[in-house]
Motif scaffolding. Structure first.
Motif, PDB file in Angstrom:
ATOM      1  N   ALA A  78      -1.548   5.212  -6.360  1.00 49.78           N
ATOM      2  CA  ALA A  78      -2.104   6.124  -7.364  1.00 49.78           C
ATOM      3  C   ALA A  78      -3.511   5.716  -7.768  1.00 49.78           C
ATOM      4  N   SER A  79      -3.876   4.482  -7.460  1.00 53.86           N
ATOM      5  CA  SER A  79      -5.148   3.969  -7.963  1.00 53.86           C
ATOM      6  C   SER A  79      -6.323   4.199  -7.025  1.00 53.86           C
ATOM      7  N   PHE A  80      -6.042   4.748  -5.846  1.00 52.56           N
ATOM      8  CA  PHE A  80      -7.138   5.123  -4.960  1.00 52.56           C
ATOM      9  C   PHE A  80      -7.389   6.620  -5.078  1.00 52.56           C
ATOM     10  N   ASN A  81      -8.666   6.991  -5.082  1.00 56.10           N
ATOM     11  CA  ASN A  81      -9.038   8.401  -5.087  1.00 56.10           C
ATOM     12  C   ASN A  81      -8.587   9.029  -3.767  1.00 56.10           C
TER      13      ASN A  81
END
Lengths: 550, 318
Positions: free
Chosen positions: A109-112
């Motif tokens: 979830a933390s990568f675009n």
């Protein structure tokens, strides 16, 4: 070391937030009550505690960041000797990503999702003008290689959805290390991974920390994990420090009662029951999802006697939950038979009688989503009483109360809504709801995975007590081998839709092992210093590769 | 086949089918009106014999299905028939006016779309603070004004109070591009005022929605500036809903601006359609209706396709 100025010094940190309880006026809550943290350059401090202990909140405060309206209201945060708690946003932007970086629990979830990995990994190095683009890319590739990512030269050109969860977690570590920070905050970086994947990521992180000489705050709820990487450990509870000590002291000679409880968790002893004729018998069951061409369950044959517990273990994607769907008739098998209580069950749940349905109940991992948030606990537990036994009015209320007593929840809970309960209480209500149907078999699907260790222990004890009282059988699906050891009578190890190993607990957990079971068992972190190095050295010597899902 | 190509082919095929269905609906709608073209030409007092002769001459005595396919065949080959009132070839009459319509819509879009995106991003950046409130208040005011009120307001302001433009937007063939631009300045201003708010609000909402994501927190913890976060990390992931609203507004600029055309005496499709509706010139109504439907469907296909291409999961499958 001590004469040197600390990299991070937090004194008397107070963190507050505004909470919005349902139906009440907003109120101020204090999350962290005056905690002190000191971290020297190149050292690793583990922050450990249950959910709500304030670990992540304290970790993020070293970047003067408050997640979701959290306010850093008191104390001092000195980073490289400079006070940052009340620093201006422009100053903080200079610190974040340059002096301190962050690795989150869920890299997925933390990568675009719409940018290539390489662009995201080197973004900070460029925006803070730390190095040129070719330099940053070369460093990123070097870090990818160090972290053991496949094809380090080209993996950066992929998008986040094109690599696995374990790989993404390593890319995020590379992203944190790329701008050469002084401090990296690791916030549960391996918690979301399978146990066989976790060990590799953990080893990669540890090696990267050692090689780059960066300091780290390592946040986790798993003491065995943090024991492998931290120099010192701070135990937190309810936003207060419980104990601080070297890793060796905390795990071998804990001083505080709470720490002792954390160290000795899984104190449940359960004697394996002898073999008996099965209540549930699954013969050569295969199943596949509609529109697909491969079997997600392959020729499964297992049995479970009345009053006993069969633990089904395996990684995510191994078919554990699919097996539960096949047994309940939600996913009718394409092949094979399921016998229950001496009769063959209809493959499809629609073809089963109401009494057949009543006999098999389920409890789920996320108690939150398994309950209607707009119904009271009384309504939730009362529903199966009405549906299966036609109980109404005071008869129903009386039975609801009996069930609440059975799950050790006092009076008054019947009128509450799920949102007013803690995680452990919610799971207890789900157990009561399953119990209400008076089933012979309960399928427990990762029921303790979302809970803190001590709360999970309470749930497991309750389940064992209920089993002794009512002679229910449990099909216990889990990825956690410690839980399996604690409660199982029989074990089935699943891998890629097959049962790799099956039998009485004592047989399954005794050598000689097959390759997969060996990998699985040896990957479970043990609470002692040097465990990680031993396992890695052992695997290198034997030429065994790491988990093939990585 | 690359899944994205498959999706594109599907969307376009679906659009064509939809257009065919719309053509049938338009034909049926006109068919359902009392009286027919012959009646419309000859008037109420026509003798039955004269009507019958004219119908035979125009092919109106054929069954409806045959006439539909004749009409459809004509449309495919670019022949939209002749107008009843003046016998002019409809394709020719529309060609000129369609150019004017697209010119006006294009000018308005070139200003309105980027402006809406920028204002939306700024409003999202300062959500709940004064820049957000000012932007919302102004754009909501302009969208709330009826177009003719906005038009007369703009005329009063820019031709009488500050006489920089002429109040009538006459364009004719042979005018230079620059002169044309000057001529349409006022209607363009009015149209921008009308379509801005909708696109701006959607941009703001879509960006704020994405701002809740974990990867925005990652970007904040990288020490990026708020505007960089919005443009580089939030906007690319917020684009799909914005595109569909942009498409709807572009379609509106083509097919829905008759009031503005009338106020500024701008000779374009909307006025042409309304003129011929009042004259019961059914072939023209049918033809213009079909063109408007094609514009709507075409723009929505483009929006769908852009949204698909903007999705990295579809662009780069595992």
């Amino acid at each position: 070391m001590t004469s040197e100025k600390p990299l991070l010094e937090i004194r008397g940190l107070v963190i507050e937030a505004t909470s919005y309880p349902p139906g009440e006026a907003p109120k101020n809550v204090t999350l962290v009550h005056g905690v002190d943290v000191t971290l020297q350059k190149g050292r690793v401090l583990g922050l450990i505690g249950e959910s709500g202990a304030g670990k992540s909140t304290i970790g993020l405060s070293s970047m003067a960041y408050g997640r979701g309206g959290v306010r850093l209201t008191g104390g001092e945060i000195l980073l490289n000797g400079r006070e940052i708690r009340e620093a201006r946003p422009a100053t903080l932007r200079q610190i974040r990503g340059r002096e301190v970086t962050y690795v989150s629990q869920s890299a997925a979830a933390s990568f675009n999702p719409s940018k290539r990995l390489m662009d995201q990994v080197i973004e900070t190095s460029l925006s803070h003008k730390i190095m040129s683009k070719p330099e940053a890319e070369a460093r990123a590739v070097m870090l990818f290689r160090k972290l053991g990512l496949p094809s380090p030269e080209t993996i950066g050109s992929r998008y986040p959805h094109q690599v696995s969860g374990g790989q993404l977690q390593r890319v995020m570590t590379a992203m944190a290390l790329c701008p050469k920070p002084d401090l990296v905050i690791f916030d549960e970086p391996t918690t979301a991974l399978d146990v066989t994947t976790q060990i590799d990521v953990l080893a990669a992180i540890k090696e990267a920390i050692q090689d780059t000489g960066v300091a780290a705050l390592y946040i986790t709820h798993d003491l065995a994990v943090v024991a492998q990487v931290a120099d010192e450990i701070m135990v937190l509870r309810h936003g207060k420090k419980v104990e601080l000590g070297t890793t060796d002291q905390i795990i071998n000679r804990p001083a505080e009662d709470y720490t002792k409880a954390l160290v000795s968790v899984r104190g449940i002893e359960h004697d394996e029951k002898p073999e008996a004729p099965p209540l549930l018998r699954i013969d050569c069951v295969s199943a596949r999802y509609a529109g697909t061409t491969f079997d997600v369950l392959k020729n499964i044959s297992i049995g479970l006697p009345a009053g006993q517990t069969l633990a089904v273990v395996g990684e995510s994607g191994s078919g554990k939950s699919t097996l539960a769907r096949a047994i309940t008739g939600l996913l009718p098998p394409t092949k094979g038979r399921i016998h229950f209580d001496g009769r063959q069950l209809s493959a499809d749940f629609a073809g089963r009688s109401r009494d057949d349905l009543r006999q098999i109940q389920m409890i789920y991992q996320m108690a939150d989503t398994a309950m209607n948030p707009r119904q009271t606990v009384g309504t939730i537990i009362g529903r199966p009483l009405e549906f299966y036994f036609g109980l109404k009015g005071s008869a129903r209320d009386k039975r609801v109360q009996e069930l609440l007593d059975q799950i050790e929840m006092g009076r008054g809970f019947a009128d509450r809504y799920p949102a007013e309960l803690s995680g452990g209480q919610k799971q207890r209500v789900c157990i009561a709801r399953a119990l209400a149907a008076k089933p012979k078999l309960i399928i427990c699907d990762e029921v303790t995975s979302a809970l803190d260790p001590l709360v999970a222990d309470g749930i497991l004890k309750l389940l064992l007590e209920l089993q002794a009282e009512t002679q229910m059988a449990y099909l216990f699906i889990t990825h956690d081998l410690a839980t399996v050891r604690a409660i199982a009578d029989k074990i089935a190890v699943m891998y890629k839709g097959e049962v790799r190993r099956y039998g009485q607990k004592s047989d399954v957990l005794a050598p000689p092992f097959d390759d997969y079971t060996d990998l699985l068992l040896s990957s479970v972190p043990e609470m002692r210093l040097g465990w990680l190095e031993e396992v890695i050295a052992h695997r290198k010597a034997n030429g065994t590769t790491s988990g093939n899902t990585v | 086949m690359h899944p994205i190509v498959k999706l594109l082919v599907q969307r376009i095929a679906l659009g064509l089918v939809l257009l065919l269905a719309v053509s049938a609906v338009i034909f049926l709608g006109v068919e359902a009106l009392p009286g027919d073209t012959a009646q419309a030409i000859l008037g109420q007092s026509a003798t039955p014999q004269a009507l019958e002769n004219l119908r035979a001459q125009m092919g109106l005595d054929q069954p409806a299905l045959t006439r539909y396919f004749n009409w459809l065949g004509g449309v495919m080959t670019g022949d939209l028939g002749k107008a009843l009132t003046n016998g002019v070839d409809i394709s020719q009459a529309i060609g000129q006016r369609l150019g004017n319509t697209l010119f006006l819509a294009g000018c308005a879009a070139v200003i309105a779309v980027p402006l809406a995106l920028i204002l939306g991003a700024v409003a999202a950046r300062y959500a709940g603070r004064w820049p957000d409130k000012v932007i919302s208040a102004v754009t909501l005011t302009t969208i709330s004004l009826p177009e003719f009120v906005a038009a007369y307001f703009v005329i009063y302001l820019l031709t009488i109070l500050f006489p920089v433009f002429q109040p009538v937007a006459m364009v004719f063939p042979g005018m230079s591009f620059w002169a044309k631009l000057q001529a349409v300045a006022l209607p363009v201003i009015v149209l921008v005022m009308v379509v801005l708010a909708h696109m701006m609000r959607m941009t703001r909402a879509a960006i704020l929605n994405v701002m809740q994501s974990a990867y925005i927190e990652t970007a904040e913890l990288k020490g990026l500036s708020p505007m960089t976060i919005i443009w580089k990390h939030a906007f690319p992931n917020a684009i799909a809903p914005v595109i569909s609203v942009v498409a709807i507004n572009l379609a509106y600029l083509v097919v829905g601006v008759v009031v503005v055309e009338v106020v500024f005496s701008y000779n374009a499709l909307g006025q042409y359609l309304v003129d011929h509706v009042t004259k019961r010139d059914l072939p023209v109504v049918q033809a213009v209706g079909l063109i408007f439907a094609a514009v709507y469907i075409g723009l929505n296909i483009i929006a769908d396709v852009t949204a698909i291409i903007a999705n990295p999961r579809l662009r780069h499958p595992k």
